[in-house]
Structures are given as structure tokens and as C-alpha cells.
Write a protein that holds these residues in place. Structure first.
Motif, mmCIF file in Angstrom:
data_model
loop_
_atom_site.group_PDB
_atom_site.id
_atom_site.type_symbol
_atom_site.label_atom_id
_atom_site.label_comp_id
_atom_site.label_asym_id
_atom_site.label_seq_id
_atom_site.Cartn_x
_atom_site.Cartn_y
_atom_site.Cartn_z
ATOM 1 N N PHE A 180 25.121 33.281 35.344
ATOM 2 C CA PHE A 180 25.982 33.547 36.495
ATOM 3 C C PHE A 180 27.435 33.607 36.059
ATOM 4 C CE2 PHE A 180 28.133 29.552 37.237
ATOM 5 C CZ PHE A 180 27.278 28.592 36.715
ATOM 6 N N ASP A 181 28.216 34.317 36.845
ATOM 7 C CA ASP A 181 29.663 34.453 36.659
ATOM 8 C C ASP A 181 30.237 34.502 38.069
ATOM 9 O OD1 ASP A 181 31.838 36.772 34.808
ATOM 10 O OD2 ASP A 181 32.294 35.103 36.161
ATOM 11 N N SER A 182 30.656 33.355 38.578
ATOM 12 C CA SER A 182 31.015 33.224 39.990
ATOM 13 C C SER A 182 32.504 32.975 40.191
ATOM 14 C CB SER A 182 30.222 32.082 40.626
ATOM 15 O OG SER A 182 28.839 32.372 40.623
ATOM 16 N N TRP A 183 32.979 33.427 41.353
ATOM 17 C CA TRP A 183 34.381 33.274 41.728
ATOM 18 C C TRP A 183 34.496 32.553 43.064
ATOM 19 C CZ3 TRP A 183 38.457 34.807 38.667
ATOM 20 C CH2 TRP A 183 38.142 35.644 37.588
ATOM 21 N N GLY A 184 35.542 31.762 43.180
ATOM 22 C CA GLY A 184 35.882 31.199 44.474
ATOM 23 C C GLY A 184 36.635 32.208 45.307
ATOM 24 N N GLN A 185 36.920 31.840 46.554
ATOM 25 C CA GLN A 185 37.633 32.756 47.451
ATOM 26 C C GLN A 185 39.132 32.764 47.206
ATOM 27 O OE1 GLN A 185 36.386 31.934 51.506
ATOM 28 N NE2 GLN A 185 34.657 33.311 51.249
ATOM 29 N N GLY A 186 39.605 31.803 46.462
ATOM 30 C CA GLY A 186 41.025 31.756 46.150
ATOM 31 C C GLY A 186 41.785 30.816 47.061
ATOM 32 N N ILE A 187 42.903 30.328 46.554
ATOM 33 C CA ILE A 187 43.753 29.439 47.326
ATOM 34 C C ILE A 187 45.205 29.787 47.015
ATOM 35 C CG2 ILE A 187 43.797 27.609 45.569
ATOM 36 C CD1 ILE A 187 43.505 25.637 47.973
ATOM 37 N N GLN A 188 46.023 29.784 48.056
ATOM 38 C CA GLN A 188 47.410 30.220 47.905
ATOM 39 C C GLN A 188 48.293 29.097 47.377
ATOM 40 O OE1 GLN A 188 48.571 33.337 48.312
ATOM 41 N NE2 GLN A 188 50.622 32.683 47.665
ATOM 42 N N VAL A 189 49.113 29.442 46.387
ATOM 43 C CA VAL A 189 50.153 28.556 45.874
ATOM 44 C C VAL A 189 51.481 29.298 46.027
ATOM 45 C CG1 VAL A 189 51.131 27.448 43.831
ATOM 46 C CG2 VAL A 189 48.665 27.329 44.269
ATOM 47 N N THR A 190 52.403 28.686 46.752
ATOM 48 C CA THR A 190 53.712 29.295 46.968
ATOM 49 C C THR A 190 54.792 28.332 46.497
ATOM 50 O OG1 THR A 190 52.898 30.515 48.888
ATOM 51 C CG2 THR A 190 55.285 30.310 48.650
ATOM 52 N N VAL A 191 55.659 28.821 45.618
ATOM 53 C CA VAL A 191 56.738 28.001 45.077
ATOM 54 C C VAL A 191 58.058 28.576 45.557
ATOM 55 C CG1 VAL A 191 57.774 27.025 43.011
ATOM 56 C CG2 VAL A 191 55.331 27.541 43.044
ATOM 57 N N TYR A 222 45.370 31.673 43.625
ATOM 58 C CA TYR A 222 44.680 31.121 42.457
ATOM 59 C C TYR A 222 43.171 31.117 42.708
ATOM 60 C CZ TYR A 222 49.042 29.722 40.288
ATOM 61 O OH TYR A 222 50.286 29.735 39.694
ATOM 62 N N TYR A 223 42.445 31.631 41.736
ATOM 63 C CA TYR A 223 40.996 31.757 41.844
ATOM 64 C C TYR A 223 40.300 30.917 40.788
ATOM 65 C CZ TYR A 223 41.952 35.835 44.766
ATOM 66 O OH TYR A 223 42.390 36.667 45.762
ATOM 67 N N CYS A 224 39.268 30.227 41.210
ATOM 68 C CA CYS A 224 38.426 29.460 40.298
ATOM 69 C C CYS A 224 37.291 30.353 39.808
ATOM 70 C CB CYS A 224 37.871 28.254 41.050
ATOM 71 S SG CYS A 224 36.750 27.215 40.094
ATOM 72 N N ASN A 225 36.914 30.188 38.552
ATOM 73 C CA ASN A 225 35.809 30.942 37.977
ATOM 74 C C ASN A 225 34.908 30.006 37.181
ATOM 75 O OD1 ASN A 225 34.966 32.489 35.145
ATOM 76 N ND2 ASN A 225 34.604 33.697 36.978
ATOM 77 N N GLN A 267 22.202 31.049 44.167
ATOM 78 C CA GLN A 267 23.609 31.408 44.081
ATOM 79 C C GLN A 267 24.438 30.187 43.715
ATOM 80 O OE1 GLN A 267 25.266 33.440 47.390
ATOM 81 N NE2 GLN A 267 24.057 35.282 47.077
ATOM 82 N N VAL A 268 25.615 30.460 43.169
ATOM 83 C CA VAL A 268 26.553 29.398 42.829
ATOM 84 C C VAL A 268 27.808 29.581 43.676
ATOM 85 C CG1 VAL A 268 27.964 28.391 40.998
ATOM 86 C CG2 VAL A 268 25.654 29.227 40.484
ATOM 87 N N GLN A 269 28.209 28.534 44.365
ATOM 88 C CA GLN A 269 29.392 28.586 45.218
ATOM 89 C C GLN A 269 30.515 27.767 44.581
ATOM 90 O OE1 GLN A 269 26.329 27.355 46.779
ATOM 91 N NE2 GLN A 269 25.802 29.516 47.031
ATOM 92 N N LEU A 270 31.721 28.297 44.686
ATOM 93 C CA LEU A 270 32.907 27.605 44.204
ATOM 94 C C LEU A 270 33.865 27.419 45.376
ATOM 95 C CD1 LEU A 270 33.587 29.540 40.878
ATOM 96 C CD2 LEU A 270 32.260 27.461 41.196
ATOM 97 N N VAL A 271 34.337 26.203 45.563
ATOM 98 C CA VAL A 271 35.253 25.902 46.658
ATOM 99 C C VAL A 271 36.517 25.277 46.087
ATOM 100 C CG1 VAL A 271 35.600 24.615 48.780
ATOM 101 C CG2 VAL A 271 33.346 25.577 48.271
ATOM 102 N N GLU A 272 37.646 25.971 46.316
ATOM 103 C CA GLU A 272 38.941 25.494 45.815
ATOM 104 C C GLU A 272 39.657 24.674 46.885
ATOM 105 O OE1 GLU A 272 38.905 29.908 44.068
ATOM 106 O OE2 GLU A 272 38.506 29.039 46.056
ATOM 107 N N SER A 273 40.510 23.768 46.428
ATOM 108 C CA SER A 273 41.354 22.991 47.336
ATOM 109 C C SER A 273 42.625 22.577 46.606
ATOM 110 C CB SER A 273 40.616 21.757 47.856
ATOM 111 O OG SER A 273 40.264 20.908 46.774
ATOM 112 N N CYS A 276 38.389 22.531 42.086
ATOM 113 C CA CYS A 276 37.352 23.517 42.376
ATOM 114 C C CYS A 276 36.000 22.894 42.067
ATOM 115 C CB CYS A 276 37.556 24.772 41.537
ATOM 116 S SG CYS A 276 36.197 25.943 41.619
ATOM 117 N N ALA A 277 35.167 22.827 43.095
ATOM 118 C CA ALA A 277 33.840 22.236 42.943
ATOM 119 C C ALA A 277 32.776 23.325 42.996
ATOM 120 C CB ALA A 277 33.603 21.215 44.037
ATOM 121 N N ALA A 278 31.883 23.296 42.032
ATOM 122 C CA ALA A 278 30.777 24.257 41.976
ATOM 123 C C ALA A 278 29.513 23.599 42.501
ATOM 124 C CB ALA A 278 30.559 24.726 40.545
#
Length: 120
Positions: free
Chosen positions: A107-118, A93-96, A1-7, A22-24
Motif C-alpha cells: 500500500f501507498d496511502s495518503w491522508g487528507q491533509g492539514i493546514q499549517v499557516t505561519v 501538510y500531507y501524511c504518507n 484499506q489503510v487510513q491516515l488521519v492527521e492532526s 498522523c495515525a495509520a
């Protein structure tokens, strides 16, 4: 599996800046395209920006001139520098990442997403 982690997300005032990362990791042979998508409440997920392994980029019209996507192929990391942020940029925001686990496995992987609020 491929994991994506956003920050890097968070709350910022209009006109401010944020940098997403986003690190894969995992079983990766190569990554062809990495990108960022976003989804606001009640709306469909939309493309923000993508970048190929060769450095070709593609941006949504709404972010051109304000956002810059880049990547570090050695560390399988993609970045999104967001400047001149607007309240309408508020979204999750989601990393792909799309690539190969091996010569014969994609593979076609997605991160869990990270919130951006302006805020305005």
C-alpha cells in the motif's frame, strides 16, 4: 484499506512551533516508510521529511535543523515537530505511509491533509 488521519495543524506566528501527528489504521501488516509532504497554493507537492521503520530519516534542505520527524511503530503514528516556523512553511501538510497489507499486498496511502499557516 489503510487510513491516515492527521492532526495538530493551525495558525502560528513566525518563529513559533507546531507538532503534527498522523495515525495509520486499517489492514496493516507492516509500515516501511512514513513521511510528511506539503503543498502550497500554486506549487507542486514536495517532500518535507520521511522516516523508515528502523528510524532512518530524510529531510528537505529547507527544513533541516528546524523540523524533526519521529514515529511510534507500536501505534503506527508519525510525528513532525516544527520549530522556528517561517511564513514560507505555510502549506497543506500531507501524511504518507508505504508498507504491506499482507505478505503479497503493498500500500501507498495518503491522508487528507492539514493546514499549517505561519503569519509574519
Amino acid at each position: 484499506q489503510v487510513q491516515l488521519v492527521e492532526s495538530g495543524g493551525g495558525l502560528v506566528q513566525a518563529g513559533g512551533s507546531l507538532r503534527l501527528s498522523c495515525a495509520a489504521s486499517g489492514s496493516i501488516f507492516n509500515i516501511n516508510t512514513m513521511g510528511w509532504y506539503r503543498q502550497a497554493p500554486g506549487k507542486q507537492r514536495e517532500l518535507v521529511a520521511t522516516i523508515t521503520s528502523g528510524g532512518s530519516t530524510n529531510y528537505a534542505d529547507s527544513v533541516k535543523g528546524r523540523f524533526t520527524i519521529s514515529r511510534d511503530n507500536a501505534s503506527n503514528t508519525v510525528f513532525l515537530q516544527m520549530n522556528s516556523l517561517k511564513p514560507e512553511d505555510t502549506a497543506r501538510y500531507y501524511c504518507n505511509a508505504k508498507g504491506q497489507r499482507s505478505l503479497y499486498s503493498l500500500f501507498d496511502s495518503w491522508g487528507q491533509g492539514i493546514q499549517v499557516t505561519v503569519s509574519s
